[in-house]
Enzyme design. Structure first.
Site, PDB file in Angstrom:
ATOM      1  CB  CYS A   1      -1.917  -1.805 -10.812  1.00  0.00           C
ATOM      2  SG  CYS A   1      -1.839  -3.160  -9.659  1.00  0.00           S
TER       3      CYS A   1
ATOM      4  CG  ASN B   1      -4.471  -3.442  -5.864  1.00  0.00           C
ATOM      5  OD1 ASN B   1      -4.904  -3.385  -7.017  1.00  0.00           O
ATOM      6  ND2 ASN B   1      -3.186  -3.296  -5.574  1.00  0.00           N
TER       7      ASN B   1
ATOM      8  CG  HIS C   1      -3.636   1.220  -8.742  1.00  0.00           C
ATOM      9  ND1 HIS C   1      -4.660   0.357  -9.015  1.00  0.00           N
ATOM     10  CD2 HIS C   1      -2.685   0.509  -8.078  1.00  0.00           C
ATOM     11  CE1 HIS C   1      -4.345  -0.839  -8.534  1.00  0.00           C
ATOM     12  NE2 HIS C   1      -3.153  -0.769  -7.964  1.00  0.00           N
TER      13      HIS C   1
HETATM   14  N1  ACO Z   1      -2.474  -8.526   9.601  1.00  0.00           N
HETATM   15  C1  ACO Z   1      -1.757  -8.304  10.719  1.00  0.00           C
HETATM   16  N2  ACO Z   1      -0.430  -8.051  10.693  1.00  0.00           N
HETATM   17  C2  ACO Z   1       0.162  -8.022   9.496  1.00  0.00           C
HETATM   18  C3  ACO Z   1      -0.536  -8.254   8.285  1.00  0.00           C
HETATM   19  C4  ACO Z   1      -1.902  -8.521   8.374  1.00  0.00           C
HETATM   20  N3  ACO Z   1      -2.674  -8.740   7.289  1.00  0.00           N
HETATM   21  N4  ACO Z   1       0.337  -8.149   7.254  1.00  0.00           N
HETATM   22  C5  ACO Z   1       1.536  -7.859   7.776  1.00  0.00           C
HETATM   23  N5  ACO Z   1       1.427  -7.791   9.135  1.00  0.00           N
HETATM   24  C6  ACO Z   1       2.472  -7.510  10.118  1.00  0.00           C
HETATM   25  C7  ACO Z   1       3.846  -7.811   9.597  1.00  0.00           C
HETATM   26  O1  ACO Z   1       4.162  -9.175   9.776  1.00  0.00           O
HETATM   27  C8  ACO Z   1       4.696  -6.905  10.450  1.00  0.00           C
HETATM   28  O2  ACO Z   1       4.880  -7.510  11.677  1.00  0.00           O
HETATM   29  P1  ACO Z   1       6.298  -7.387  12.466  1.00  0.00           P
HETATM   30  O3  ACO Z   1       6.465  -5.916  12.710  1.00  0.00           O
HETATM   31  O4  ACO Z   1       6.084  -8.192  13.690  1.00  0.00           O
HETATM   32  O5  ACO Z   1       7.313  -7.930  11.510  1.00  0.00           O
HETATM   33  C9  ACO Z   1       3.789  -5.680  10.697  1.00  0.00           C
HETATM   34  O6  ACO Z   1       2.452  -6.112  10.375  1.00  0.00           O
HETATM   35  C10 ACO Z   1       4.123  -4.495   9.832  1.00  0.00           C
HETATM   36  O7  ACO Z   1       4.218  -4.936   8.477  1.00  0.00           O
HETATM   37  P2  ACO Z   1       4.646  -3.965   7.356  1.00  0.00           P
HETATM   38  O8  ACO Z   1       4.868  -4.717   6.082  1.00  0.00           O
HETATM   39  O9  ACO Z   1       5.732  -3.077   7.860  1.00  0.00           O
HETATM   40  O10 ACO Z   1       3.310  -3.075   7.208  1.00  0.00           O
HETATM   41  P3  ACO Z   1       3.105  -1.787   6.346  1.00  0.00           P
HETATM   42  O11 ACO Z   1       2.685  -0.691   7.225  1.00  0.00           O
HETATM   43  O12 ACO Z   1       4.233  -1.530   5.379  1.00  0.00           O
HETATM   44  O13 ACO Z   1       1.829  -2.171   5.460  1.00  0.00           O
HETATM   45  C11 ACO Z   1       1.205  -2.938   3.295  1.00  0.00           C
HETATM   46  C12 ACO Z   1       1.905  -3.283   4.598  1.00  0.00           C
HETATM   47  C13 ACO Z   1      -0.253  -2.668   3.576  1.00  0.00           C
HETATM   48  C14 ACO Z   1       1.337  -4.124   2.327  1.00  0.00           C
HETATM   49  C15 ACO Z   1       1.839  -1.687   2.649  1.00  0.00           C
HETATM   50  O14 ACO Z   1       3.233  -1.811   2.623  1.00  0.00           O
HETATM   51  C16 ACO Z   1       1.355  -1.413   1.241  1.00  0.00           C
HETATM   52  O15 ACO Z   1       0.199  -1.074   1.026  1.00  0.00           O
HETATM   53  N6  ACO Z   1       2.234  -1.504   0.233  1.00  0.00           N
HETATM   54  C17 ACO Z   1       1.856  -1.193  -1.134  1.00  0.00           C
HETATM   55  C18 ACO Z   1       1.169  -2.331  -1.772  1.00  0.00           C
HETATM   56  C19 ACO Z   1       0.667  -1.901  -3.134  1.00  0.00           C
HETATM   57  O16 ACO Z   1       0.346  -0.748  -3.331  1.00  0.00           O
HETATM   58  N7  ACO Z   1       0.595  -2.761  -4.112  1.00  0.00           N
HETATM   59  C20 ACO Z   1       0.107  -2.224  -5.373  1.00  0.00           C
HETATM   60  C21 ACO Z   1       0.575  -2.830  -6.503  1.00  0.00           C
HETATM   61  S1  ACO Z   1      -0.369  -4.257  -6.805  1.00  0.00           S
HETATM   62  C22 ACO Z   1      -0.105  -4.808  -8.402  1.00  0.00           C
HETATM   63  O17 ACO Z   1       0.531  -4.202  -9.233  1.00  0.00           O
HETATM   64  C23 ACO Z   1      -0.697  -6.147  -8.735  1.00  0.00           C
END
Ligand code: ACO
Length: 334
Positions: A118, A289, A259
């Site tokens: 990214c 993204n 980003h």
């Molecule tokens: N729908 C429903 N539930 C979901 C989903 C979904 N799509 N995805 C995960 N969950 C569930 C999980 O299983 C978990 O359930 P559990 O509590 O029963 O175990 C719950 O939701 C919470 O999951 P978390 O991973 O704790 O959710 P979080 O609030 O951290 O959000 C997210 C996840 C959106 C991925 C966040 O961590 C994030 O945005 N991270 C950064 C990602 C990023 O910026 N990437 C950029 C770089 S990309 C590149 O370089 C190519």
């Protein structure tokens, strides 16, 4: 005597392309166990664009490039180098840049790809401007392009809801105006965090095999929470460092282009840095993204929406797999 070394490097033209196909959160809820409410509240994403099956990364890159070249008032024959930032090249080799060159019908010039996820667009912006400063080239075509849909595990709800496809391009040129264009770029990476966001299969450590396919190794893997924490930290620190280096305060920056990964990361940046959201364009609600395409897509949109005027300072900040991060300070040119 004025040399290329002292000249300003400006973004002379910019262009964006996103595929026609829209994949909404509701569509995704029919594919994996998720909901529009979960995706919007955790990420801010409402929909994303998905390339057609027969539409490659180089096809999207070429479409964005054609617009950037036209917008710069140039023709393809004026381009002296092509650099593509992508983690989803058409194929491991040749480079996607060479395939774009072929589509644009440009005679032999340097063409190569850079892989910085990214942060890729800001990495190639720095590389191209350094090459322009040698005085050996006049106009560089730089493109961030991704077909992320080709490396997503459409059975993994924790990643497939986050990403989209698209391309953004810019023509960088030498300008006679002093102190405009690219003021400074800072690039960084920390390979210790390589495995919080990566694709294990398809390279030389894990070539494609029946086993690697059965093990789903050819898909993007991410520890979302870890990436989130690092992103918040490096975006804030990169901004503080850049402002300090150029003796500016945040109020003097008219437009911050982060980003576009997650609205919560951007809002946290806004709150911690006390920068109003009005000065931070957001398009991730419509595109998700798009990795290396994210910053040029957002910059193109900010310019089209008149959020950037001549003389404005613009700060672009990226982070991505590697982990890599980068920031670029621009003064929009005359
Ligand atoms: N729908 C429903 N539930 C979901 C989903 C979904 N799509 N995805 C995960 N969950 C569930 C999980 O299983 C978990 O359930 P559990 O509590 O029963 O175990 C719950 O939701 C919470 O999951 P978390 O991973 O704790 O959710 P979080 O609030 O951290 O959000 C997210 C996840 C959106 C991925 C966040 O961590 C994030 O945005 N991270 C950064 C990602 C990023 O910026 N990437 C950029 C770089 S990309 C590149 O370089 C190519």
């Amino acid at each position: 005597m004025n040399t290329a070394m002292d000249s300003s490097i400006i973004i002379k033209g910019i262009g964006a392309y996103t595929p026609d196909r829209v994949l909404t959160n509701s569509d995704l809820a029919h594919m994996v166990d998720t909901s529009d409410e979960w995706i919007q509240s955790r990420t801010g994403i409402k929909e994303r664009r998905i390339a057609a099956d027969n539409e490659s990364c180089s096809d999207m890159a070429t479409k964005a490039a054609e617009k950037a070249i036209k917008n710069a008032g140039l023709t393809a024959q004026d381009i002296d180098m092509i650099i593509v930032a992508t983690i989803t090249p058409d194929m491991p080799f040749p480079s996607t840049a060479c395939l774009v060159q072929k589509q644009l019908g440009i005679s032999p010039i340097p063409c190569f790809d850079v892989e910085a996820a990214c942060s890729g667009f800001l990495y190639i912006l720095d590389i191209a401007s350094s090459m322009l400063k040698t005085g050996n080239y006049k106009n560089a075509l730089i493109i961030g392009a991704e077909k992320l849909s080709s490396i997503l595990d459409w059975e993994d709800r924790s990643t497939c809801v986050l990403f989209g496809d698209g391309a953004g391009a810019a023509v960088l040129s030498i300008s006679d105006c002093a102190n405009v264009g690219i003021i400074g770029t800072r690039l960084a990476a920390n390979g210790n965090d390589a495995k919080i966001l990566y694709m294990p299969g398809g390279g030389s450590t894990c070539p494609a095999s029946v086993q690697s396919i059965n093990d789903r190794q050819h898909y993007l893997k991410m520890l979302g929470k870890e990436v989130f924490k690092s992103a918040v930290k490096v975006m804030e620190q990169s901004t503080i460092d850049m402002l300090r280096e150029y003796n500016l305060n945040a109020d003097e920056i008219s437009c911050f282009i982060p980003h576009q990964a997650n609205i919560r990361i951007i809002e946290s940046f806004s709150t911690r840095m006390k920068i109003p959201m009005e000065r931070i364009p957001v398009n991730l609600d419509r595109y998700g993204n798009t990795s290396a395409a994210s910053i040029p897509l957002a910059l193109d949109e900010a310019l089209n929406n008149n959020k950037i005027k001549n003389g404005d300072y613009v700060l672009m900040i990226a982070f991505g797999a590697g982990l890599t991060w980068a920031s670029t300070l621009l003064k929009w040119h005359c």
